[in-house]
Write a protein that holds these residues in place. Structure first.
Motif, PDB file in Angstrom:
ATOM      1  N   GLY A  11     -19.263 -45.064   1.495  1.00  0.00           N
ATOM      2  CA  GLY A  11     -19.701 -44.701   0.149  1.00  0.00           C
ATOM      3  C   GLY A  11     -21.197 -44.799  -0.078  1.00  0.00           C
ATOM      4  N   GLU A  12     -21.968 -45.160   0.930  1.00  0.00           N
ATOM      5  CA  GLU A  12     -23.423 -45.294   0.803  1.00  0.00           C
ATOM      6  C   GLU A  12     -24.069 -43.912   0.675  1.00  0.00           C
ATOM      7  OE1 GLU A  12     -26.893 -47.492   0.487  1.00  0.00           O
ATOM      8  OE2 GLU A  12     -24.854 -48.275   0.648  1.00  0.00           O
ATOM      9  N   ASP A  13     -25.127 -43.812  -0.141  1.00  0.00           N
ATOM     10  CA  ASP A  13     -25.871 -42.562  -0.285  1.00  0.00           C
ATOM     11  C   ASP A  13     -26.812 -42.367   0.905  1.00  0.00           C
ATOM     12  OD1 ASP A  13     -24.693 -41.949  -2.682  1.00  0.00           O
ATOM     13  OD2 ASP A  13     -26.331 -42.741  -3.902  1.00  0.00           O
ATOM     14  N   ASN A  14     -26.853 -41.152   1.423  1.00  0.00           N
ATOM     15  CA  ASN A  14     -27.749 -40.777   2.514  1.00  0.00           C
ATOM     16  C   ASN A  14     -28.583 -39.594   2.037  1.00  0.00           C
ATOM     17  OD1 ASN A  14     -26.745 -42.099   5.373  1.00  0.00           O
ATOM     18  ND2 ASN A  14     -25.138 -41.995   3.832  1.00  0.00           N
ATOM     19  N   TYR A  15     -29.871 -39.628   2.299  1.00  0.00           N
ATOM     20  CA  TYR A  15     -30.806 -38.617   1.810  1.00  0.00           C
ATOM     21  C   TYR A  15     -31.329 -37.777   2.964  1.00  0.00           C
ATOM     22  CZ  TYR A  15     -30.687 -41.428  -2.398  1.00  0.00           C
ATOM     23  OH  TYR A  15     -30.262 -42.105  -3.509  1.00  0.00           O
ATOM     24  N   PHE A  16     -31.393 -36.461   2.746  1.00  0.00           N
ATOM     25  CA  PHE A  16     -31.910 -35.539   3.744  1.00  0.00           C
ATOM     26  C   PHE A  16     -32.861 -34.555   3.087  1.00  0.00           C
ATOM     27  CE2 PHE A  16     -27.826 -36.893   5.356  1.00  0.00           C
ATOM     28  CZ  PHE A  16     -28.139 -37.251   6.650  1.00  0.00           C
ATOM     29  N   VAL A  17     -33.929 -34.232   3.794  1.00  0.00           N
ATOM     30  CA  VAL A  17     -34.864 -33.217   3.315  1.00  0.00           C
ATOM     31  C   VAL A  17     -34.394 -31.887   3.889  1.00  0.00           C
ATOM     32  CG1 VAL A  17     -37.234 -32.401   3.370  1.00  0.00           C
ATOM     33  CG2 VAL A  17     -36.767 -34.840   3.156  1.00  0.00           C
ATOM     34  N   GLY A  18     -34.085 -30.942   2.998  1.00  0.00           N
ATOM     35  CA  GLY A  18     -33.640 -29.619   3.427  1.00  0.00           C
ATOM     36  C   GLY A  18     -34.819 -28.741   3.805  1.00  0.00           C
ATOM     37  N   ARG A  19     -34.578 -27.890   4.782  1.00  0.00           N
ATOM     38  CA  ARG A  19     -35.596 -26.937   5.213  1.00  0.00           C
ATOM     39  C   ARG A  19     -35.259 -25.599   4.584  1.00  0.00           C
ATOM     40  NH1 ARG A  19     -36.291 -23.171   9.361  1.00  0.00           N
ATOM     41  NH2 ARG A  19     -34.174 -23.528  10.097  1.00  0.00           N
ATOM     42  N   GLN A  20     -36.253 -24.994   3.917  1.00  0.00           N
ATOM     43  CA  GLN A  20     -36.017 -23.704   3.272  1.00  0.00           C
ATOM     44  C   GLN A  20     -35.804 -22.647   4.349  1.00  0.00           C
ATOM     45  OE1 GLN A  20     -39.074 -22.513   0.562  1.00  0.00           O
ATOM     46  NE2 GLN A  20     -37.711 -21.176  -0.543  1.00  0.00           N
ATOM     47  N   VAL A  21     -34.766 -21.834   4.166  1.00  0.00           N
ATOM     48  CA  VAL A  21     -34.404 -20.813   5.136  1.00  0.00           C
ATOM     49  C   VAL A  21     -34.925 -19.471   4.646  1.00  0.00           C
ATOM     50  CG1 VAL A  21     -32.505 -19.700   6.346  1.00  0.00           C
ATOM     51  CG2 VAL A  21     -32.338 -22.110   5.748  1.00  0.00           C
ATOM     52  N   GLY A  22     -35.903 -18.918   5.348  1.00  0.00           N
ATOM     53  CA  GLY A  22     -36.478 -17.621   4.982  1.00  0.00           C
ATOM     54  C   GLY A  22     -37.366 -17.716   3.769  1.00  0.00           C
ATOM     55  N   TRP A  23     -38.373 -16.909   3.723  1.00  0.00           N
ATOM     56  CA  TRP A  23     -39.322 -16.959   2.603  1.00  0.00           C
ATOM     57  C   TRP A  23     -38.806 -16.219   1.381  1.00  0.00           C
ATOM     58  CZ3 TRP A  23     -41.133 -12.286   0.954  1.00  0.00           C
ATOM     59  CH2 TRP A  23     -41.012 -11.215   1.843  1.00  0.00           C
ATOM     60  N   TRP A  24     -37.836 -15.322   1.557  1.00  0.00           N
ATOM     61  CA  TRP A  24     -37.319 -14.551   0.425  1.00  0.00           C
ATOM     62  C   TRP A  24     -36.123 -15.234  -0.233  1.00  0.00           C
ATOM     63  CZ3 TRP A  24     -37.009 -13.326   5.518  1.00  0.00           C
ATOM     64  CH2 TRP A  24     -35.754 -13.284   6.070  1.00  0.00           C
ATOM     65  N   TRP A  25     -35.557 -16.237   0.403  1.00  0.00           N
ATOM     66  CA  TRP A  25     -34.409 -16.948  -0.159  1.00  0.00           C
ATOM     67  C   TRP A  25     -34.876 -18.275  -0.754  1.00  0.00           C
ATOM     68  CZ3 TRP A  25     -30.452 -13.926  -0.578  1.00  0.00           C
ATOM     69  CH2 TRP A  25     -30.217 -12.952   0.367  1.00  0.00           C
TER      70      TRP A  25
END
Length: 54
Positions: A11-25
């Protein structure tokens, strides 16, 4: 952008930095499809979007 996922084992929270996919999305992000909890080392799978922003 940072996202938070709850461990299915402890139940512990885990944090991740997302990588943006494509410059138009501007609203499409990539995070690991599976990950180990930083607290209990349990293997977890990333759920389908939408995800909770941290």
């Amino acid at each position: 952008m940072e996202f938070v996922f709850e461990c299915g084992w402890c139940g512990e929270d885990n944090y991740f930095v997302g990588r943006q996919v494509g410059w138009w999305w501007a609203d499409k992000w990539e995070v690991p499809s599976e990950w180990d909890c930083h607290c209990c080392d349990g293997l977890n799978y990333t759920p389908d979007p939408p995800w909770t922003e941290a």
